[in-house]
Design a protein around this motif. Sequence first.
Motif, PDB file in Angstrom:
ATOM      1  N   VAL A 112     -11.199   0.852   2.512  1.00  0.00           N
ATOM      2  CA  VAL A 112     -11.567  -0.306   1.693  1.00  0.00           C
ATOM      3  C   VAL A 112     -12.817   0.002   0.868  1.00  0.00           C
ATOM      4  O   VAL A 112     -12.868  -0.263  -0.344  1.00  0.00           O
ATOM      5  N   LYS A 113     -13.815   0.574   1.506  1.00  0.00           N
ATOM      6  CA  LYS A 113     -15.056   0.904   0.794  1.00  0.00           C
ATOM      7  C   LYS A 113     -14.810   1.927  -0.313  1.00  0.00           C
ATOM      8  O   LYS A 113     -15.366   1.827  -1.412  1.00  0.00           O
ATOM      9  N   GLN A 114     -13.980   2.928  -0.016  1.00  0.00           N
ATOM     10  CA  GLN A 114     -13.668   3.934  -1.018  1.00  0.00           C
ATOM     11  C   GLN A 114     -12.924   3.308  -2.193  1.00  0.00           C
ATOM     12  O   GLN A 114     -13.177   3.639  -3.362  1.00  0.00           O
ATOM     13  N   ALA A 115     -12.026   2.410  -1.905  1.00  0.00           N
ATOM     14  CA  ALA A 115     -11.274   1.733  -2.959  1.00  0.00           C
ATOM     15  C   ALA A 115     -12.204   0.918  -3.861  1.00  0.00           C
ATOM     16  O   ALA A 115     -12.029   0.881  -5.091  1.00  0.00           O
ATOM     17  N   ILE A 116     -13.200   0.281  -3.260  1.00  0.00           N
ATOM     18  CA  ILE A 116     -14.185  -0.460  -4.051  1.00  0.00           C
ATOM     19  C   ILE A 116     -14.950   0.496  -4.955  1.00  0.00           C
ATOM     20  O   ILE A 116     -15.141   0.241  -6.148  1.00  0.00           O
TER      21      ILE A 116
ATOM     22  N   ALA B  38       0.248   3.062  18.769  1.00  0.00           N
ATOM     23  CA  ALA B  38       0.888   2.485  19.946  1.00  0.00           C
ATOM     24  C   ALA B  38       1.356   1.071  19.638  1.00  0.00           C
ATOM     25  O   ALA B  38       0.785   0.384  18.786  1.00  0.00           O
ATOM     26  N   LYS B  39       2.385   0.633  20.350  1.00  0.00           N
ATOM     27  CA  LYS B  39       2.850  -0.746  20.177  1.00  0.00           C
ATOM     28  C   LYS B  39       1.728  -1.735  20.496  1.00  0.00           C
ATOM     29  O   LYS B  39       1.590  -2.770  19.832  1.00  0.00           O
ATOM     30  N   SER B  40       0.935  -1.401  21.478  1.00  0.00           N
ATOM     31  CA  SER B  40      -0.160  -2.287  21.881  1.00  0.00           C
ATOM     32  C   SER B  40      -1.282  -2.339  20.851  1.00  0.00           C
ATOM     33  O   SER B  40      -2.179  -3.184  20.941  1.00  0.00           O
ATOM     34  N   ASP B  41      -1.248  -1.454  19.851  1.00  0.00           N
ATOM     35  CA  ASP B  41      -2.276  -1.428  18.811  1.00  0.00           C
ATOM     36  C   ASP B  41      -1.927  -2.289  17.605  1.00  0.00           C
ATOM     37  O   ASP B  41      -2.786  -2.560  16.760  1.00  0.00           O
ATOM     38  N   LEU B  42      -0.679  -2.705  17.480  1.00  0.00           N
ATOM     39  CA  LEU B  42      -0.252  -3.372  16.251  1.00  0.00           C
ATOM     40  C   LEU B  42      -1.021  -4.658  15.982  1.00  0.00           C
ATOM     41  O   LEU B  42      -1.491  -4.889  14.862  1.00  0.00           O
ATOM     42  N   ALA B  43      -1.167  -5.493  16.989  1.00  0.00           N
ATOM     43  CA  ALA B  43      -1.885  -6.755  16.794  1.00  0.00           C
ATOM     44  C   ALA B  43      -3.336  -6.496  16.380  1.00  0.00           C
ATOM     45  O   ALA B  43      -3.893  -7.214  15.535  1.00  0.00           O
ATOM     46  N   LYS B  44      -3.948  -5.459  16.964  1.00  0.00           N
ATOM     47  CA  LYS B  44      -5.332  -5.115  16.611  1.00  0.00           C
ATOM     48  C   LYS B  44      -5.411  -4.630  15.167  1.00  0.00           C
ATOM     49  O   LYS B  44      -6.375  -4.923  14.439  1.00  0.00           O
ATOM     50  N   TYR B  45      -4.408  -3.857  14.755  1.00  0.00           N
ATOM     51  CA  TYR B  45      -4.327  -3.372  13.373  1.00  0.00           C
ATOM     52  C   TYR B  45      -4.289  -4.551  12.407  1.00  0.00           C
ATOM     53  O   TYR B  45      -5.057  -4.612  11.437  1.00  0.00           O
ATOM     54  N   VAL B  46      -3.406  -5.491  12.668  1.00  0.00           N
ATOM     55  CA  VAL B  46      -3.274  -6.662  11.798  1.00  0.00           C
ATOM     56  C   VAL B  46      -4.570  -7.454  11.770  1.00  0.00           C
ATOM     57  O   VAL B  46      -5.063  -7.846  10.699  1.00  0.00           O
ATOM     58  N   GLU B  47      -5.155  -7.664  12.928  1.00  0.00           N
ATOM     59  CA  GLU B  47      -6.406  -8.422  13.022  1.00  0.00           C
ATOM     60  C   GLU B  47      -7.519  -7.749  12.223  1.00  0.00           C
ATOM     61  O   GLU B  47      -8.291  -8.414  11.524  1.00  0.00           O
ATOM     62  N   GLU B  48      -7.593  -6.429  12.314  1.00  0.00           N
ATOM     63  CA  GLU B  48      -8.641  -5.695  11.597  1.00  0.00           C
ATOM     64  C   GLU B  48      -8.465  -5.802  10.086  1.00  0.00           C
ATOM     65  O   GLU B  48      -9.426  -6.027   9.349  1.00  0.00           O
TER      66      GLU B  48
ATOM     67  N   LYS C   2     -13.763 -10.193   4.724  1.00  0.00           N
ATOM     68  CA  LYS C   2     -15.107  -9.646   4.551  1.00  0.00           C
ATOM     69  C   LYS C   2     -15.359  -9.174   3.122  1.00  0.00           C
ATOM     70  O   LYS C   2     -16.462  -9.343   2.585  1.00  0.00           O
ATOM     71  N   TYR C   3     -14.345  -8.587   2.501  1.00  0.00           N
ATOM     72  CA  TYR C   3     -14.533  -7.985   1.177  1.00  0.00           C
ATOM     73  C   TYR C   3     -13.850  -8.772   0.061  1.00  0.00           C
ATOM     74  O   TYR C   3     -13.628  -8.254  -1.029  1.00  0.00           O
ATOM     75  N   GLN C   4     -13.524 -10.039   0.319  1.00  0.00           N
ATOM     76  CA  GLN C   4     -12.745 -10.807  -0.643  1.00  0.00           C
ATOM     77  C   GLN C   4     -13.423 -10.958  -2.004  1.00  0.00           C
ATOM     78  O   GLN C   4     -12.747 -11.158  -3.022  1.00  0.00           O
ATOM     79  N   ASP C   5     -14.749 -10.853  -2.051  1.00  0.00           N
ATOM     80  CA  ASP C   5     -15.459 -10.982  -3.329  1.00  0.00           C
ATOM     81  C   ASP C   5     -15.493  -9.668  -4.107  1.00  0.00           C
ATOM     82  O   ASP C   5     -15.925  -9.653  -5.266  1.00  0.00           O
ATOM     83  N   LYS C   6     -15.030  -8.582  -3.470  1.00  0.00           N
ATOM     84  CA  LYS C   6     -15.107  -7.267  -4.120  1.00  0.00           C
ATOM     85  C   LYS C   6     -13.748  -6.639  -4.396  1.00  0.00           C
ATOM     86  O   LYS C   6     -13.602  -5.832  -5.330  1.00  0.00           O
ATOM     87  N   ILE C   7     -12.753  -6.965  -3.567  1.00  0.00           N
ATOM     88  CA  ILE C   7     -11.440  -6.338  -3.702  1.00  0.00           C
ATOM     89  C   ILE C   7     -10.409  -7.159  -2.924  1.00  0.00           C
ATOM     90  O   ILE C   7     -10.763  -7.848  -1.966  1.00  0.00           O
TER      91      ILE C   7
END
Length: 268
Positions: free
Chosen positions: A23-27, A57-67, A74-79
């Motif tokens: 995200v930072k690199q894209a900005i 891992a399957k157990s990581d998917l919800a964490k991925y989405v949450e992140e 967090k970055y809605q004003d920039k990108i």
Amino acid sequence: MKFDLHTHHERCGHALGTIEDYVKQAIDYGLKYIGISDHTPYFHSEEDQLYPGIAMAKSDLAKYVEEVLSLKEKYQDKIHVLLGMESDFFPDHFNVYREQLLKYPFDYIIGSVHYVHDVNIFKKGRWEGLTSQEQVEVKEEYYRLIQQSAKSGFFQVLGHIDAMKGYYPEFSAIETNMIDSTLEVIGQEDVAIEINTSGKTKYCGGWYPSDEILERALHYNVKVTFGSDAHKPERICDEFELVQKRLKEIGFKEWAYFVEKKRYLTAL
């Protein structure tokens, strides 16, 4: 407008950097939209993480989405941070994948064929010992699977539709009519294909798909989008301007991005 819909991060096991790094690199690169689209877990496996070096891992998917959703805010004003996913397409397990992915508010899902006859398309040496006819059969099965993925109605984008040439550049020269019929299906189903600039990281070089396929795609009114398939932050939007220029030369006028699974077209 600058955007990139295909990026990965360290959670998949073969990419570098955190989602926030991308995200930072894209900005820094001046993008308006950055899509995070890591590989789906192997939902059909009983194991939590079947191949740790390939997908989360399957157990990581919800964490991925949450992140991703947290970074979107967090970055809605920039990108604009888009929640995406690159999903494997296994016809026999499609309903399992569909059920799992419908649980989350994805902006888009990229459908990618990574396995043909249960062998990874990027496996080096998979072509060794095959007769000419067997090579044709493998290539045609690859495109049959892509057709099925287009007809599923589940994907907004189809990923790297000639990526099987990655470690076998001779793939492109295997003669078959299946490419035209596949592009016709994609056009009829109104699914976008990506111009994916990660071919340069494989033996074949260049992009997926080839200029020849893109010319045929235009003929069949196939919509296009852009994805670097970056596995490190620095590759975000790699060769974006070159792709933009080439698409104009071929005759395309616009390309697509997606928000809440709605397609938006923007001028090249």
